[in-house]
Scaffold this motif. Structure first.
Motif, mmCIF file in Angstrom:
data_model
loop_
_atom_site.group_PDB
_atom_site.id
_atom_site.type_symbol
_atom_site.label_atom_id
_atom_site.label_comp_id
_atom_site.label_asym_id
_atom_site.label_seq_id
_atom_site.Cartn_x
_atom_site.Cartn_y
_atom_site.Cartn_z
ATOM 1 N N ARG A 148 6.974 3.897 2.037
ATOM 2 C CA ARG A 148 7.998 4.906 2.330
ATOM 3 C C ARG A 148 7.362 6.291 2.436
ATOM 4 O O ARG A 148 7.968 7.218 2.950
ATOM 5 N N GLY A 201 10.249 8.488 -7.467
ATOM 6 C CA GLY A 201 9.760 9.873 -7.305
ATOM 7 C C GLY A 201 8.249 9.849 -7.449
ATOM 8 O O GLY A 201 7.707 9.162 -8.333
ATOM 9 N N PRO A 218 2.622 4.459 -2.389
ATOM 10 C CA PRO A 218 1.969 5.371 -3.338
ATOM 11 C C PRO A 218 1.580 4.688 -4.645
ATOM 12 O O PRO A 218 0.492 4.940 -5.187
ATOM 13 N N GLY A 219 2.441 3.796 -5.153
ATOM 14 C CA GLY A 219 2.129 3.117 -6.412
ATOM 15 C C GLY A 219 0.942 2.178 -6.242
ATOM 16 O O GLY A 219 0.029 2.143 -7.077
ATOM 17 N N GLY A 220 0.919 1.421 -5.154
ATOM 18 C CA GLY A 220 -0.170 0.473 -4.906
ATOM 19 C C GLY A 220 -1.491 1.195 -4.691
ATOM 20 O O GLY A 220 -2.543 0.754 -5.181
ATOM 21 N N TYR A 260 13.443 16.933 10.389
ATOM 22 C CA TYR A 260 13.679 15.716 9.620
ATOM 23 C C TYR A 260 15.040 15.922 8.976
ATOM 24 O O TYR A 260 15.241 16.893 8.250
ATOM 25 N N ARG A 312 2.186 -5.388 4.437
ATOM 26 C CA ARG A 312 2.852 -6.039 5.575
ATOM 27 C C ARG A 312 2.905 -5.145 6.820
ATOM 28 O O ARG A 312 2.923 -5.633 7.945
ATOM 29 N N GLY A 358 8.364 2.651 -7.679
ATOM 30 C CA GLY A 358 9.642 3.183 -8.126
ATOM 31 C C GLY A 358 10.528 2.183 -8.850
ATOM 32 O O GLY A 358 11.487 2.582 -9.511
ATOM 33 N N ALA A 381 5.425 -3.780 -3.833
ATOM 34 C CA ALA A 381 6.573 -3.984 -2.938
ATOM 35 C C ALA A 381 7.851 -3.708 -3.724
ATOM 36 O O ALA A 381 7.872 -3.881 -4.950
ATOM 37 N N LEU A 390 7.961 9.871 6.807
ATOM 38 C CA LEU A 390 9.050 8.894 6.858
ATOM 39 C C LEU A 390 10.016 9.127 5.701
ATOM 40 O O LEU A 390 11.226 9.126 5.865
ATOM 41 N N LEU A 435 9.771 -13.624 -3.108
ATOM 42 C CA LEU A 435 8.405 -14.141 -3.281
ATOM 43 C C LEU A 435 8.240 -15.061 -4.489
ATOM 44 O O LEU A 435 7.257 -15.791 -4.589
ATOM 45 N N PHE A 451 9.075 16.446 -0.463
ATOM 46 C CA PHE A 451 8.862 17.373 -1.585
ATOM 47 C C PHE A 451 7.706 16.814 -2.400
ATOM 48 O O PHE A 451 7.841 15.739 -2.999
ATOM 49 N N THR A 467 17.131 3.228 -1.118
ATOM 50 C CA THR A 467 15.824 3.859 -0.903
ATOM 51 C C THR A 467 15.152 4.353 -2.174
ATOM 52 O O THR A 467 13.948 4.558 -2.192
ATOM 53 N N PHE A 468 15.930 4.568 -3.250
ATOM 54 C CA PHE A 468 15.317 5.071 -4.494
ATOM 55 C C PHE A 468 15.352 3.999 -5.592
ATOM 56 O O PHE A 468 15.431 4.315 -6.770
ATOM 57 N N ALA A 515 0.838 -1.209 0.000
ATOM 58 C CA ALA A 515 0.000 0.000 0.000
ATOM 59 C C ALA A 515 0.865 1.248 0.000
ATOM 60 O O ALA A 515 0.596 2.216 0.699
HETATM 61 C C1 LIG Z 1 13.937 9.036 2.623
HETATM 62 C C2 LIG Z 1 13.193 9.186 1.322
HETATM 63 C C3 LIG Z 1 12.904 10.447 0.845
HETATM 64 C C4 LIG Z 1 12.194 10.589 -0.354
HETATM 65 N N1 LIG Z 1 11.859 11.839 -0.771
HETATM 66 C C5 LIG Z 1 11.081 11.995 -1.861
HETATM 67 C C6 LIG Z 1 10.533 13.280 -2.163
HETATM 68 O O1 LIG Z 1 10.789 14.259 -1.443
HETATM 69 N N2 LIG Z 1 9.731 13.388 -3.249
HETATM 70 C C7 LIG Z 1 9.428 12.303 -4.044
HETATM 71 O O2 LIG Z 1 8.693 12.453 -5.017
HETATM 72 N N3 LIG Z 1 9.909 11.067 -3.756
HETATM 73 C C8 LIG Z 1 10.710 10.884 -2.680
HETATM 74 N N4 LIG Z 1 11.138 9.625 -2.332
HETATM 75 C C9 LIG Z 1 10.995 8.491 -3.282
HETATM 76 C C10 LIG Z 1 9.624 7.809 -3.425
HETATM 77 O O3 LIG Z 1 8.667 8.753 -3.770
HETATM 78 C C11 LIG Z 1 9.138 7.075 -2.192
HETATM 79 O O4 LIG Z 1 10.076 6.166 -1.752
HETATM 80 C C12 LIG Z 1 7.824 6.299 -2.455
HETATM 81 O O5 LIG Z 1 7.180 6.036 -1.233
HETATM 82 C C13 LIG Z 1 8.027 4.967 -3.147
HETATM 83 O O6 LIG Z 1 6.754 4.463 -3.454
HETATM 84 P P1 LIG Z 1 6.474 2.984 -3.985
HETATM 85 O O7 LIG Z 1 5.036 2.947 -4.346
HETATM 86 O O8 LIG Z 1 7.458 2.641 -5.032
HETATM 87 O O9 LIG Z 1 6.814 1.993 -2.788
HETATM 88 P P2 LIG Z 1 6.809 1.984 -1.203
HETATM 89 O O10 LIG Z 1 6.487 3.319 -0.646
HETATM 90 O O11 LIG Z 1 8.077 1.370 -0.776
HETATM 91 O O12 LIG Z 1 5.615 0.986 -0.883
HETATM 92 C C14 LIG Z 1 5.731 -0.418 -1.036
HETATM 93 C C15 LIG Z 1 4.861 -1.084 -0.009
HETATM 94 O O13 LIG Z 1 4.921 -2.504 -0.181
HETATM 95 C C16 LIG Z 1 4.900 -3.091 1.113
HETATM 96 N N5 LIG Z 1 5.434 -4.469 1.034
HETATM 97 C C17 LIG Z 1 6.712 -4.841 0.776
HETATM 98 N N6 LIG Z 1 6.821 -6.185 0.798
HETATM 99 C C18 LIG Z 1 5.592 -6.675 1.068
HETATM 100 C C19 LIG Z 1 5.062 -7.981 1.240
HETATM 101 N N7 LIG Z 1 5.833 -9.072 1.107
HETATM 102 N N8 LIG Z 1 3.751 -8.132 1.554
HETATM 103 C C20 LIG Z 1 2.939 -7.035 1.684
HETATM 104 N N9 LIG Z 1 3.395 -5.771 1.541
HETATM 105 C C21 LIG Z 1 4.702 -5.575 1.221
HETATM 106 C C22 LIG Z 1 5.773 -2.160 1.930
HETATM 107 O O14 LIG Z 1 5.586 -2.328 3.333
HETATM 108 C C23 LIG Z 1 5.313 -0.793 1.421
HETATM 109 O O15 LIG Z 1 4.233 -0.305 2.176
HETATM 110 C C24 LIG Z 1 11.820 9.451 -1.116
HETATM 111 C C25 LIG Z 1 12.119 8.176 -0.618
HETATM 112 C C26 LIG Z 1 12.778 8.046 0.598
HETATM 113 C C27 LIG Z 1 13.020 6.665 1.129
#
Ligand SMILES: Cc1cc2nc3c(=O)[nH]c(=O)nc-3n(C[C@H](O)[C@H](O)[C@H](O)COP(=O)(O)OP(=O)(O)OC[C@H]3O[C@@H](n4cnc5c(N)ncnc54)[C@H](O)[C@@H]3O)c2cc1C
Length: 532
Positions: A59, A491, A31-33, A391, A52, A484, A294, A72, A303, A76, A454-455, A29
């Motif tokens: 993130r 991003g 941002p992408g999910g 932060y 999970r 991502g 994920a 967390l 997985l 931005f 993290t990215f 869950a």
């Molecule tokens: C410190 C930091 C600062 C950032 N700053 C910016 C910013 O300022 N602006 C910006 O645009 N982007 C930023 N980003 C980058 C990006 O936007 C974020 O990381 C974003 O949250 C990534 O989204 P996502 O959908 O890819 O995955 P995630 O946010 O990682 O979500 C994936 C989800 O999958 C879940 N998951 C994983 N494995 C399992 C499993 N086996 N079963 C069930 N659930 C699972 C995780 O718990 C998580 O909730 C930043 C990232 C970080 C880490």
């Protein structure tokens, strides 16, 4: 100065397609999910999200304790257009669901080598600020912005299209872009066409850190990132970026999406090569298709059995280039620091040396660059009265044997706290009332991020477009990716866009209408989905 965006009334949400005979399970869950959940539910399928952690956002979630609230990860919020469009497609108004303020100045950049820059979206004021550092460079700001406006428009259709095979990579449309994109150049090199002062180049290139990359390695394409900030704004959602994830989950529930929180997917279930569901810590969920949000490398290597993957085997994944990681401090403080702007980026005196420590030598720098968010100057919902939140983020190497976080954390924490004096924040330690540190090891172990990168996968050309794991995942039937780790990349705006690309493919594959999601590159914002 800040400006509040007016809100508009939501469109009625009872006009959704109702024949939900097909079911999609989303793993994660983040941002992408969440974006995919909204669009797929709008497209008329049953959606169940398995997460999970005990909360949504991944993130992009909130840390809350003792009256302090922190983002967390993302702080931005850029290019809100993409998410505005998604909210509009589900009959809602993003700014009504989450009030946001546009920041001016967007951020301060403090140069360890001397000087600082308050970066404002008011171009005349920006020119005056830059002239204080280098008058000749100030004259080129408008040319830089104009050129990048054209570059973004030219590249936008690529960001909004799936790259499913070689043919899409060799398409005439992409080849025509080569003289504009100049893939053979680095971002720093590209900025040399406009600015001679290293500090000014940094002001328009440090944004490559959003991708976890150094401007010296990052492709020149990404000059569009700083352009995006000036053209479309740096926004602060009230309650932080996590408030956006929370709003997405709230709306998703309202339109019928169901969630299992605190339930980890431990295995994907297959009928030969076709995914048919997931096994979790609590049982099973079956579906006609799976969407993986994920972290790509973490999920694949844990997985899905290696023998089922043709292209993205464990061996291949290990050879990939991963982004940097971040060392984080979340501090709840007694007292405020109102002289410090909302966002401050401090670039180490030896910026290139610090980047080499992160990307090549994989060691910790004695004088690290860092970023501080002092969000209570804009948003007093984040801390008790008279208190504030800080932060602090220092980019560091992803997990590597050179750094043992169990041993090195206390010294690096002290080093980062000491750095805060460089941006005028004194006497922090005795004012700390709440503190949490997150290291690359925590990103990997607690937040399930491969190597704590993290990215995600780095964004060099050989890991983008067709070369990135595809939205319709090429190795397995019935599996799709968002977030991502897939195209277009890391991003928030492009992560939300990945959900639109993926939802279009998935709905098409299920034989559902996907036209309402809009065509790649279209300039108009589509209206909400038709009734089926
Ligand atoms: C410190 C930091 C600062 C950032 N700053 C910016 C910013 O300022 N602006 C910006 O645009 N982007 C930023 N980003 C980058 C990006 O936007 C974020 O990381 C974003 O949250 C990534 O989204 P996502 O959908 O890819 O995955 P995630 O946010 O990682 O979500 C994936 C989800 O999958 C879940 N998951 C994983 N494995 C399992 C499993 N086996 N079963 C069930 N659930 C699972 C995780 O718990 C998580 O909730 C930043 C990232 C970080 C880490």
């Amino acid at each position: 100065m800040i400006s509040l965006v007016p809100s508009h009334g939501p469109a009625p949400s009872d006009s959704f397609p109702r024949d939900r005979t097909r079911k999609v399970v989303i793993i994660g869950a983040g941002p992408g999910g969440l974006a995919a959940a909204l669009l797929l539910a709008r497209g008329g399928v049953q959606v169940h999200v398995v997460e999970r952690l005990p909360h949504v956002g991944g993130r992009c979630s909130a840390l809350e304790r003792d009256g302090y609230r922190f983002d967390l990860g993302p702080t931005f919020f850029l290019y809100p257009r993409v998410l505005e469009r998604i909210f509009k497609l589900v009959g809602r108004d993003l700014h009504r669901e989450v009030p946001m303020v546009r920041l001016d100045p967007q951020y301060r950049i403090a140069f360890g080598a001397g000087g600082q820059l308050d970066c404002t979206p008011d171009v005349a004021r920006l020119e005056a600020e830059i002239a204080k550092l280098n008058p000749a460079d100030a004259a080129n700001v408008r040319r830089f912005l104009d050129d990048n406006r054209g570059k973004l428009e030219a590249f936008r259709p690529c960001l909004e299209s799936p790259f499913l095979g070689w043919r899409s990579l060799l398409s005439w449309d992409l080849i025509k872009l080569l003289p504009i994109l100049r893939p053979w150049k680095s971002l720093n090199c590209e900025l040399g066409r406009y600015f001679t002062d290293e500090r000014v180049r940094l002001a328009f290139s440090f944004q490559s850190k959003y991708l976890g990359m150094s401007p010296f390695n990052c492709p020149s394409l990404f000059s569009i990132l700083s352009f995006l900030e000036y053209e479309y704004g740096v926004w602060h959602p009230i309650g932080g970026c996590a408030a956006v994830s929370e709003a997405m989950a709230r709306v998703a529930r309202e339109i019928g999406v169901t969630f299992s929180l605190g339930e980890e997917v431990t295995e994907l279930l297959f009928d030969r090569r076709r995914a048919v569901g997931v096994k979790t810590t609590c049982g099973e969920h079956r579906g006609d298709a799976l969407v993986i949000n994920a972290d790509f490398a973490h999920a694949m290597t844990r997985l899905v059995p290696d023998h089922l993957r043709r292209r993205w085997t464990d061996k291949k994944i290990e050879k990939k280039k991963f982004s940097c990681s971040t060392f984080m401090m979340y501090l709840g403080l007694e007292g405020r620091q109102d002289h410090v702007p909302h966002h401050t980026i401090h670039c180490a005196a030896d910026y290139e040396g610090n980047l080499a420590d992160i990307e090549n030598r994989h060691v910790l720098s004695a004088d690290p660059s860092f970023y501080v968010q002092n969000a209570t100057v804009t948003d007093d919902t984040l801390a008790p009265r008279g208190h504030s939140t800080l932060y602090v983020l220092a980019p560091v190497t992803h997990r590597h044997p050179n750094v043992d976080w169990a041993k090195q954390t206390p010294a690096f924490r002290a080093c980062v706290l000491n750095q805060l004096k460089k941006i005028g924040i004194e006497g922090v330690e005795k004012r700390i009332r709440f503190e949490k540190v997150v290291t690359p090891a925590d990103w990997e172990n607690h937040y399930a991020v491969h190597r704590g990168a993290t990215f995600n996968l780095a964004h060099n050309w050989t890991q983008m477009l067709h070369f990135r794991p595809r939205n319709r995942f090429e190795d397995l039937d019935g599996v799709y990716l968002v977030g991502g780790g897939t195209h277009p990349g890391s991003g928030l705006p492009v992560i939300y866009e990945s959900a639109r690309i993926t939802s279009r493919l998935l709905l098409d594959d299920l034989g559902r209408d996907a036209e309402w999601l809009g065509k790649p590159g279209a300039t108009e914002v589509p209206s909400s989905a038709p009734v089926s």
